[in-house]
Enzyme design. Structure first.
Site, PDB file in Angstrom:
ATOM      1  N   GLN A   1     -51.888  24.284  25.432  1.00 33.83           N
ATOM      2  CA  GLN A   1     -50.668  24.244  24.620  1.00 33.83           C
ATOM      3  C   GLN A   1     -49.713  23.143  25.056  1.00 33.83           C
ATOM      4  OE1 GLN A   1     -49.515  28.298  26.246  1.00 33.83           O
ATOM      5  NE2 GLN A   1     -47.470  27.434  25.962  1.00 33.83           N
TER       6      GLN A   1
ATOM      7  N   CYS B   1     -47.908  29.914  23.139  1.00 32.57           N
ATOM      8  CA  CYS B   1     -48.956  30.747  23.746  1.00 32.57           C
ATOM      9  C   CYS B   1     -49.359  31.906  22.844  1.00 32.57           C
ATOM     10  CB  CYS B   1     -48.492  31.273  25.098  1.00 32.57           C
ATOM     11  SG  CYS B   1     -46.938  32.225  25.024  1.00 32.57           S
TER      12      CYS B   1
ATOM     13  N   HIS C   1     -45.025  35.193  28.328  1.00 30.90           N
ATOM     14  CA  HIS C   1     -46.242  34.432  28.065  1.00 30.90           C
ATOM     15  C   HIS C   1     -47.297  35.347  27.450  1.00 30.90           C
ATOM     16  CE1 HIS C   1     -48.839  31.005  28.464  1.00 30.90           C
ATOM     17  NE2 HIS C   1     -49.627  31.537  29.388  1.00 30.90           N
TER      18      HIS C   1
ATOM     19  N   ASN D   1     -56.294  31.290  30.136  1.00 29.45           N
ATOM     20  CA  ASN D   1     -54.949  30.771  29.876  1.00 29.45           C
ATOM     21  C   ASN D   1     -55.056  29.630  28.869  1.00 29.45           C
ATOM     22  OD1 ASN D   1     -52.188  30.475  30.055  1.00 29.45           O
ATOM     23  ND2 ASN D   1     -52.144  30.200  32.267  1.00 29.45           N
TER      24      ASN D   1
END
Length: 438
Positions: A64, A70, A362, A383
């Site tokens: 990102q 996210c 997040h 992630n």
């Protein structure tokens, strides 16, 4: 009650500190290395070995970059994993830019509606201040991404790739927020002056055209149709011509997002209740932002069940707590700052939420779990920060960290026990826009 700090009081502080035999060595260690390095638990590596009894194949991570997307990345990750499994395309990626474009348009539209509805409230009203604080922001919720997918479909990343301004959103976010604030003030004044509904709608249409122009200039304009082309992992060529984004989603993805529920653990409020955050909805007529607040054990159980069924899990968390970016470690005891300073600085999860320390900062994706005697000890986490952090972009999370800093998991509702599914039919209790779950 605290009183003025007199010279005698300050001298007493110095005298007491001078009696601390560990002060010289700890001062050297902390001033030289910093608080985190000085309190880092090197034994974390033994607790967080990257071996998992349940591990789904996923491929390369997305990135990102300098943006707050996210929540979109994580939802698209869960979808692309399904596509990759079904069509045997390991590193297939969906366009985050495409959803981000439509989020800006939809969010401007709902901002205008919310401003009108609150126009007669004082400008310093807490809700009005919330609306105007950062109307062009990046951040969002799972339901917001789901609303965009349901309305606009999806496209491959190759069809609408990232732009400079989606990789680095700061300047665009500032420009859009400034424009929306100016628009909002104008709408408030018109409502106060008694403008008709037709006058307001005409002005909003013009304002929205400006937002569309700004977004198209910065991100590129979304395609209305495209040709799907890819080679699968066995190098077989596939092509489908003239697909709309909506057709692509309907024909190639079997996920009905209405079958999924955000299960949250927010112990600052009663459990076994359904909550909503309507002031954060991004699409008029889209999915409402709702949370089913349950005990942490339920979140653990349903997340494990979904992974065992072969499906990755979107989860919301507070990633900046007890996290080491380089190793990708997430462990509740990674930095023992209390022991370093000789204090007890522990706050419960509820206390962190009540005092503003705890937040859902997040979203990431669960792709594996290690079960020992059917009990999870650690989790594999995908992630969206690129391959330069963690292990090729993957983090490893202890169960203690899951308990302390995970606030939401998104699972298919059939993994919930019947008594919890029944709660989904109840009327959601409205949360204020500034609730920690926002």
């Amino acid at each position: 009650m605290a009183t003025e700090l007199t010279p005698d009081a300050l001298a007493a502080l110095r005298t007491t500190h001078a009696q601390d035999r560990m002060a010289p060595v700890l001062t050297r260690a902390i001033t030289k290395n910093g608080i985190e390095a000085a309190s880092f638990d090197n034994q974390a590596a033994s607790r967080l070995a990257r071996t998992f009894s349940v591990e789904l194949p996923t491929g390369k991570v997305s990135n990102q970059k300098h943006s707050g997307r996210c929540w979109e990345f994580s939802l698209l990750n869960t979808l692309r994993h399904k596509f990759a499994t079904r069509y045997h395309v390991k590193d297939f990626e969906l366009s985050q830019n495409y959803l981000f474009f439509w989020d800006k348009i939809e969010r401007a539209n709902i901002f205008y509606r919310n401003v009108e509805q609150t126009a007669r409230q004082p400008i310093d009203d807490r809700l009005v201040q919330f609306l105007f604080a950062n109307p062009g922001e990046d951040g969002g919720q799972w339901a917001m991404a789901a609303s965009l997918v349901q309305k606009y479909g999806v496209v491959p990343a190759s069809v609408m790739p990232e732009s400079f301004n989606t990789d680095n959103t700061t300047a665009f976010q500032a420009s859009l927020s400034r424009q929306l604030r100016k628009d909002g003030l104008k709408l408030r004044q018109l409502v106060m002056d008694g403008a008709s509904e037709a006058e307001l709608q005409s002005l909003e249409k013009s304002m929205l055209q400006t937002v569309y122009r700004m977004t198209a200039y910065s991100f590129g304009e979304p395609p209305t149709s495209f040709d799907l082309e890819y080679r699968d992992d066995e190098q077989h060529y596939h092509r489908t011509a003239n697909l709309t984004p909506q057709q692509f989603y309907q024909d190639y993805f079997e996920t009905d997002l209405d079958d999924y529920v955000v299960v949250t653990n927010s112990p600052d409020k009663p459990f076994n209740r359904l909550y909503s955050l309507p002031d954060e909805d991004n699409v008029i007529g889209g999915k409402p932002i709702e949370f089913l607040n349950l005990d942490m054990g339920v979140l653990t159980d349903v997340a494990v069940q979904q992974l065992q069924a072969g499906e990755t899990v979107w989860f919301g968390n507070d990633v900046l707590r007890q996290m080491d970016r380089k190793t990708g470690y997430l462990d509740a005891h990674l930095f023992e700052t209390g022991k370093l300073f000789g204090t007890n600085d522990h706050l419960t999860k509820a206390q962190r939420l009540l005092t503003g320390e705890g937040e859902v900062s997040h979203a990431m994706t669960l792709t594996g779990v290690d079960l020992v005697a059917d009990t999870p000890t650690k989790w594999k986490v995908e992630n969206s920060w690129g391959e330069q952090v963690g292990d090729q972009g993957y983090f490893v999370m202890s169960q203690d960290w899951f308990n302390e800093y995970v606030y939401e998991v998104v699972v298919h509702k059939h993994f919930l026990a019947p008594e919890f599914q029944a709660l989904l039919n109840e009327r959601a209790q409205r949360l204020p826009a500034w609730d920690p779950l926002h």
